[in-house]
Design a protein around this motif. Structure first.
Motif, PDB file in Angstrom:
ATOM      1  N   PRO A  15      53.393  42.124  43.300  1.00 41.65           N
ATOM      2  CA  PRO A  15      54.307  40.976  43.168  1.00 41.65           C
ATOM      3  C   PRO A  15      53.566  39.665  42.893  1.00 41.65           C
ATOM      4  CG  PRO A  15      54.977  42.340  45.005  1.00 41.65           C
ATOM      5  CD  PRO A  15      53.655  42.875  44.531  1.00 41.65           C
ATOM      6  N   GLY A  16      52.451  39.458  43.568  1.00 39.43           N
ATOM      7  CA  GLY A  16      51.675  38.232  43.341  1.00 39.43           C
ATOM      8  C   GLY A  16      51.105  38.178  41.938  1.00 39.43           C
ATOM      9  N   ILE A  17      50.654  39.328  41.453  1.00 41.59           N
ATOM     10  CA  ILE A  17      50.094  39.382  40.100  1.00 41.59           C
ATOM     11  C   ILE A  17      51.192  39.125  39.084  1.00 41.59           C
ATOM     12  CG2 ILE A  17      49.058  40.926  38.383  1.00 41.59           C
ATOM     13  CD1 ILE A  17      47.659  42.343  40.776  1.00 41.59           C
ATOM     14  N   ALA A  18      52.334  39.783  39.268  1.00 47.50           N
ATOM     15  CA  ALA A  18      53.446  39.645  38.313  1.00 47.50           C
ATOM     16  C   ALA A  18      53.916  38.194  38.240  1.00 47.50           C
ATOM     17  CB  ALA A  18      54.596  40.567  38.708  1.00 47.50           C
ATOM     18  N   ALA A  19      53.977  37.539  39.396  1.00 42.06           N
ATOM     19  CA  ALA A  19      54.448  36.144  39.418  1.00 42.06           C
ATOM     20  C   ALA A  19      53.497  35.253  38.633  1.00 42.06           C
ATOM     21  CB  ALA A  19      54.560  35.654  40.858  1.00 42.06           C
ATOM     22  N   ARG A  20      52.213  35.500  38.766  1.00 39.83           N
ATOM     23  CA  ARG A  20      51.249  34.666  38.045  1.00 39.83           C
ATOM     24  C   ARG A  20      51.186  35.031  36.571  1.00 39.83           C
ATOM     25  NH1 ARG A  20      45.981  34.724  41.675  1.00 39.83           N
ATOM     26  NH2 ARG A  20      45.198  33.344  40.064  1.00 39.83           N
ATOM     27  N   MET A  21      51.503  36.264  36.243  1.00 44.09           N
ATOM     28  CA  MET A  21      51.533  36.657  34.834  1.00 44.09           C
ATOM     29  C   MET A  21      52.625  35.899  34.099  1.00 44.09           C
ATOM     30  SD  MET A  21      51.034  40.753  35.086  1.00 44.09           S
ATOM     31  CE  MET A  21      51.837  41.135  33.543  1.00 44.09           C
ATOM     32  N   LYS A  22      53.714  35.638  34.789  1.00 46.15           N
ATOM     33  CA  LYS A  22      54.837  34.957  34.118  1.00 46.15           C
ATOM     34  C   LYS A  22      54.447  33.562  33.697  1.00 46.15           C
ATOM     35  CE  LYS A  22      58.743  37.338  36.099  1.00 46.15           C
ATOM     36  NZ  LYS A  22      59.653  37.447  37.213  1.00 46.15           N
ATOM     37  N   LYS A  23      53.494  32.957  34.448  1.00 49.38           N
ATOM     38  CA  LYS A  23      53.104  31.586  34.119  1.00 49.38           C
ATOM     39  C   LYS A  23      52.121  31.550  32.968  1.00 49.38           C
ATOM     40  CE  LYS A  23      53.542  30.004  38.848  1.00 49.38           C
ATOM     41  NZ  LYS A  23      52.822  29.579  40.040  1.00 49.38           N
TER      42      LYS A  23
ATOM     43  N   ASP B 208      53.739  44.654  27.087  1.00 49.69           N
ATOM     44  CA  ASP B 208      54.686  45.420  27.889  1.00 49.69           C
ATOM     45  C   ASP B 208      54.244  45.368  29.354  1.00 49.69           C
ATOM     46  OD1 ASP B 208      56.010  48.836  27.641  1.00 49.69           O
ATOM     47  OD2 ASP B 208      56.182  47.344  29.225  1.00 49.69           O
ATOM     48  N   ARG B 209      54.977  44.597  30.158  1.00 50.74           N
ATOM     49  CA  ARG B 209      54.569  44.402  31.556  1.00 50.74           C
ATOM     50  C   ARG B 209      54.727  45.670  32.384  1.00 50.74           C
ATOM     51  NH1 ARG B 209      54.644  38.588  32.998  1.00 50.74           N
ATOM     52  NH2 ARG B 209      54.698  37.560  30.982  1.00 50.74           N
ATOM     53  N   GLU B 210      55.713  46.477  32.040  1.00 50.67           N
ATOM     54  CA  GLU B 210      55.887  47.726  32.808  1.00 50.67           C
ATOM     55  C   GLU B 210      54.695  48.650  32.581  1.00 50.67           C
ATOM     56  OE1 GLU B 210      60.749  48.008  32.710  1.00 50.67           O
ATOM     57  OE2 GLU B 210      59.560  49.836  32.452  1.00 50.67           O
ATOM     58  N   ALA B 211      54.240  48.700  31.346  1.00 47.70           N
ATOM     59  CA  ALA B 211      53.060  49.517  31.053  1.00 47.70           C
ATOM     60  C   ALA B 211      51.857  48.996  31.825  1.00 47.70           C
ATOM     61  CB  ALA B 211      52.761  49.504  29.545  1.00 47.70           C
ATOM     62  N   PHE B 212      51.750  47.675  31.897  1.00 49.29           N
ATOM     63  CA  PHE B 212      50.616  47.091  32.616  1.00 49.29           C
ATOM     64  C   PHE B 212      50.728  47.371  34.114  1.00 49.29           C
ATOM     65  CE2 PHE B 212      46.899  44.783  33.116  1.00 49.29           C
ATOM     66  CZ  PHE B 212      47.023  43.875  34.150  1.00 49.29           C
ATOM     67  N   GLU B 213      51.948  47.323  34.641  1.00 52.80           N
ATOM     68  CA  GLU B 213      52.099  47.639  36.065  1.00 52.80           C
ATOM     69  C   GLU B 213      51.656  49.071  36.346  1.00 52.80           C
ATOM     70  OE1 GLU B 213      55.970  47.082  37.785  1.00 52.80           O
ATOM     71  OE2 GLU B 213      55.331  47.908  39.725  1.00 52.80           O
ATOM     72  N   ARG B 214      51.987  49.967  35.467  1.00 53.31           N
ATOM     73  CA  ARG B 214      51.577  51.361  35.670  1.00 53.31           C
ATOM     74  C   ARG B 214      50.056  51.495  35.606  1.00 53.31           C
ATOM     75  NH1 ARG B 214      55.287  54.893  31.866  1.00 53.31           N
ATOM     76  NH2 ARG B 214      53.947  56.558  32.634  1.00 53.31           N
ATOM     77  N   LEU B 215      49.446  50.729  34.709  1.00 53.04           N
ATOM     78  CA  LEU B 215      47.979  50.729  34.661  1.00 53.04           C
ATOM     79  C   LEU B 215      47.423  50.184  35.965  1.00 53.04           C
ATOM     80  CD1 LEU B 215      46.938  49.440  31.131  1.00 53.04           C
ATOM     81  CD2 LEU B 215      46.482  51.681  32.108  1.00 53.04           C
ATOM     82  N   TYR B 216      48.046  49.129  36.443  1.00 46.57           N
ATOM     83  CA  TYR B 216      47.615  48.534  37.709  1.00 46.57           C
ATOM     84  C   TYR B 216      47.679  49.577  38.830  1.00 46.57           C
ATOM     85  CZ  TYR B 216      48.467  46.314  42.216  1.00 46.57           C
ATOM     86  OH  TYR B 216      48.440  46.006  43.555  1.00 46.57           O
TER      87      TYR B 216
ATOM     88  N   SER C  26      38.606  40.372  49.164  1.00 48.20           N
ATOM     89  CA  SER C  26      38.727  41.531  48.284  1.00 48.20           C
ATOM     90  C   SER C  26      40.123  41.605  47.669  1.00 48.20           C
ATOM     91  CB  SER C  26      38.379  42.820  49.023  1.00 48.20           C
ATOM     92  OG  SER C  26      39.245  43.025  50.111  1.00 48.20           O
ATOM     93  N   GLU C  27      41.150  41.224  48.429  1.00 47.80           N
ATOM     94  CA  GLU C  27      42.506  41.235  47.868  1.00 47.80           C
ATOM     95  C   GLU C  27      42.651  40.146  46.811  1.00 47.80           C
ATOM     96  OE1 GLU C  27      45.561  41.148  50.832  1.00 47.80           O
ATOM     97  OE2 GLU C  27      45.069  43.166  51.557  1.00 47.80           O
ATOM     98  N   ASP C  28      42.114  38.980  47.113  1.00 47.79           N
ATOM     99  CA  ASP C  28      42.181  37.880  46.133  1.00 47.79           C
ATOM    100  C   ASP C  28      41.474  38.275  44.847  1.00 47.79           C
ATOM    101  OD1 ASP C  28      41.776  35.199  48.612  1.00 47.79           O
ATOM    102  OD2 ASP C  28      43.513  36.407  48.020  1.00 47.79           O
ATOM    103  N   LEU C  29      40.304  38.844  45.016  1.00 47.25           N
ATOM    104  CA  LEU C  29      39.519  39.251  43.842  1.00 47.25           C
ATOM    105  C   LEU C  29      40.246  40.323  43.040  1.00 47.25           C
ATOM    106  CD1 LEU C  29      35.709  39.639  44.577  1.00 47.25           C
ATOM    107  CD2 LEU C  29      36.762  38.605  42.573  1.00 47.25           C
ATOM    108  N   THR C  30      40.829  41.274  43.736  1.00 50.36           N
ATOM    109  CA  THR C  30      41.550  42.348  43.042  1.00 50.36           C
ATOM    110  C   THR C  30      42.650  41.756  42.182  1.00 50.36           C
ATOM    111  OG1 THR C  30      41.068  43.863  44.855  1.00 50.36           O
ATOM    112  CG2 THR C  30      42.847  44.502  43.364  1.00 50.36           C
ATOM    113  N   GLN C  31      43.392  40.821  42.737  1.00 51.88           N
ATOM    114  CA  GLN C  31      44.455  40.164  41.966  1.00 51.88           C
ATOM    115  C   GLN C  31      43.868  39.443  40.755  1.00 51.88           C
ATOM    116  OE1 GLN C  31      46.777  37.635  44.700  1.00 51.88           O
ATOM    117  NE2 GLN C  31      48.332  39.240  44.616  1.00 51.88           N
ATOM    118  N   GLU C  32      42.790  38.706  40.977  1.00 51.23           N
ATOM    119  CA  GLU C  32      42.173  37.949  39.876  1.00 51.23           C
ATOM    120  C   GLU C  32      41.700  38.882  38.772  1.00 51.23           C
ATOM    121  OE1 GLU C  32      43.161  34.392  41.084  1.00 51.23           O
ATOM    122  OE2 GLU C  32      42.019  34.732  39.248  1.00 51.23           O
ATOM    123  N   ILE C  33      41.161  40.002  39.177  1.00 56.91           N
ATOM    124  CA  ILE C  33      40.657  40.955  38.190  1.00 56.91           C
ATOM    125  C   ILE C  33      41.794  41.469  37.311  1.00 56.91           C
ATOM    126  CG2 ILE C  33      39.716  43.305  37.946  1.00 56.91           C
ATOM    127  CD1 ILE C  33      37.912  42.579  40.412  1.00 56.91           C
ATOM    128  N   PHE C  34      42.894  41.840  37.927  1.00 57.91           N
ATOM    129  CA  PHE C  34      43.993  42.366  37.107  1.00 57.91           C
ATOM    130  C   PHE C  34      44.641  41.285  36.253  1.00 57.91           C
ATOM    131  CE2 PHE C  34      44.339  46.807  37.647  1.00 57.91           C
ATOM    132  CZ  PHE C  34      43.752  47.088  38.871  1.00 57.91           C
TER     133      PHE C  34
END
Lengths: 185, 227
Positions: B65-73, A26-34, A55-63
């Motif tokens: 948005p960046g995370i969501a876009a990469r999740m789709k892949k 469930d992506r919406e649930a995951f977004e809320r966790l994020y 730090s922003e790149d890493l944060t994205q990679e972590i999630f």
């Protein structure tokens, strides 16, 4: 989003509900966790790297990694410690992957993202301390953050970083000494 | 105790890592020494400030948005994603690698045996040996099988990479160092085998190193998660 001190623990029942949903895809649930945890994860990345872009790149990679690896979480009620440990591991891993780089010994000029004095509620010295931490040599900064900010013990830091306990203690001593010198001025 | 001794263990004292007896001794020194008391106060103040740093620092922009876009892949379900990596991808890759390793071993043995038989026949024939030795042709089969073996081990490497961030840092270092040593040795053995295709020992050494590499990769993909 304003930064203000919030306890790491969130409402456990709602957290569990969201984790279960995210595990099912469930992506919406995951977004809320994020949204619940991004501030905390980004704070860790920001302080450990002392670099806004990294730090922003890493944060994205972590999630993204969390999304991929949620299936391996053995107990859903342990999501927060699991997330925290994964984040620390990834920050340390990113550091190893980047290889050797010069320790930063000059204060950071870019304090964007750190709360200014008007927003800080608990500590009026926070911006000075943030700046001073960012100016530490990397190894010392890492140990200081993990021990004094994140609350890990030396044995845990040693295990996570692949260093000896003695080295970690020496780095902590060095960090604290440098910080006290800088903050005295 | 003098101040120098005290300051050597200042951090341990403040963090509560000293044993009961030592801690008392340090406390007694503090009662007598104002300089060290000031050091302790400063250090405690710093630690207190660090503990009170804001727990959250928001990124300058919304990263979702960046995370969501990469999740789709990537895969839709985290549970499926985890199950796939070892159960299907990892296990199949390991089976394929094992099968090609057996083939490599057979080919090495066959190439050497053929070379010996045909060399002894050629030695007895009036015109001498074949212009393209049998061992070279057998070696060509070996390299073909090796390509398939390497493809299978690449899949194991992919599985290992996916798990990297849940393995302990020390274990990652050990695995990577082992693989580097093996890869260097494999390159040297391959060069030597190309120069001396009939050399049985070289062929055996090479397949042994491939076996070892596969072993390391299989074990790495099966390590329990550190988290």
């Amino acid at each position: 989003m304003e930064a203000h001190p919030i306890s790491w623990s969130t409402e456990p029942e709602e957290e569990l509900f969201l984790v279960r949903g995210a595990r099912r895809g469930d992506r919406e649930a995951f977004e809320r966790l994020y949204r619940r945890h991004v501030g905390r994860i980004h704070a860790l990345c920001r302080r450990m790297t002392a670099d806004p872009q990294r730090s922003e790149d890493l944060t994205q990679e972590i999630f993204l990694r969390v999304w991929e690896r949620l299936g391996s979480l053995r107990e859903e009620s342990r999501f927060i410690p699991w997330l925290r440990q994964l984040a620390v591991n990834m920050v340390l891993g990113e550091r190893r992957t980047r290889g050797r780089y010069l320790a930063r010994i000059s204060p950071v000029d870019d304090l964007s993202g750190f709360p200014d004095r008007t927003e800080t509620r608990r500590s009026e010295t926070a911006p000075d301390l943030e700046r001073a931490i960012a100016g530490l040599p990397e190894g010392a900064r890492m140990v200081f953050l993990l021990h004094d900010v994140e609350g890990y013990r030396h044995e845990e830091i040693a295990r996570m970083s692949g260093r000896s306990t003695g080295t970690c203690k020496a780095q902590l001593h060095r960090a604290r000494k440098l910080l006290r010198e800088v903050l005295k001025k | 105790m003098n101040c120098s001794e005290f300051k050597n263990k200042l951090d341990d004292f403040v963090d509560g890592y000293l044993s009961g007896g030592d801690h008392l001794e340090w406390e007694r020194h503090l009662l007598r020494c104002s300089d060290c008391r000031e050091e302790v106060d400063q250090l405690r103040s710093l630690i207190g400030d660090a503990a009170r740093l804001p727990a959250e620092v928001a990124p300058a922009r919304d990263l979702w948005p960046g995370i969501a876009a990469r999740m789709k892949k990537r895969r839709s379900s985290p549970i499926l994603a985890t199950g796939f990596s070892w159960l299907s991808g990892g296990r199949l890759a390991a089976a394929a690698a094992a099968a090609f390793l057996v083939l490599l071993t057979v080919l090495v043995t066959t190439a050497v045996l053929r070379n010996r038989q045909e060399t002894s026949v050629a030695d007895r024939s009036p015109g001498g040996g074949d212009a393209f030795p049998t061992a070279t042709r057998a070696l060509a089969d070996f390299w073909t099988a090796e390509k398939e073996f390497l493809r299978a081990t690449e899949q194991l490497l992919t599985v290992m990479e996916q798990r990297k961030f849940e393995l302990s840092p020390k274990m990652i270092v050990v695995v990577e160092e082992n693989l580097q040593i093996l890869n260097r040795a494999i390159v040297r053995a391959k060069s030597a085998l190309e120069r001396d295709p009939g050399n049985r020992e070289l062929g055996q050494i090479l397949t042994a190193m491939y076996r070892r590499k596969m072993d390391v990769l299989q074990k790495a993909t099966r390590l329990p998660a550190y988290l």
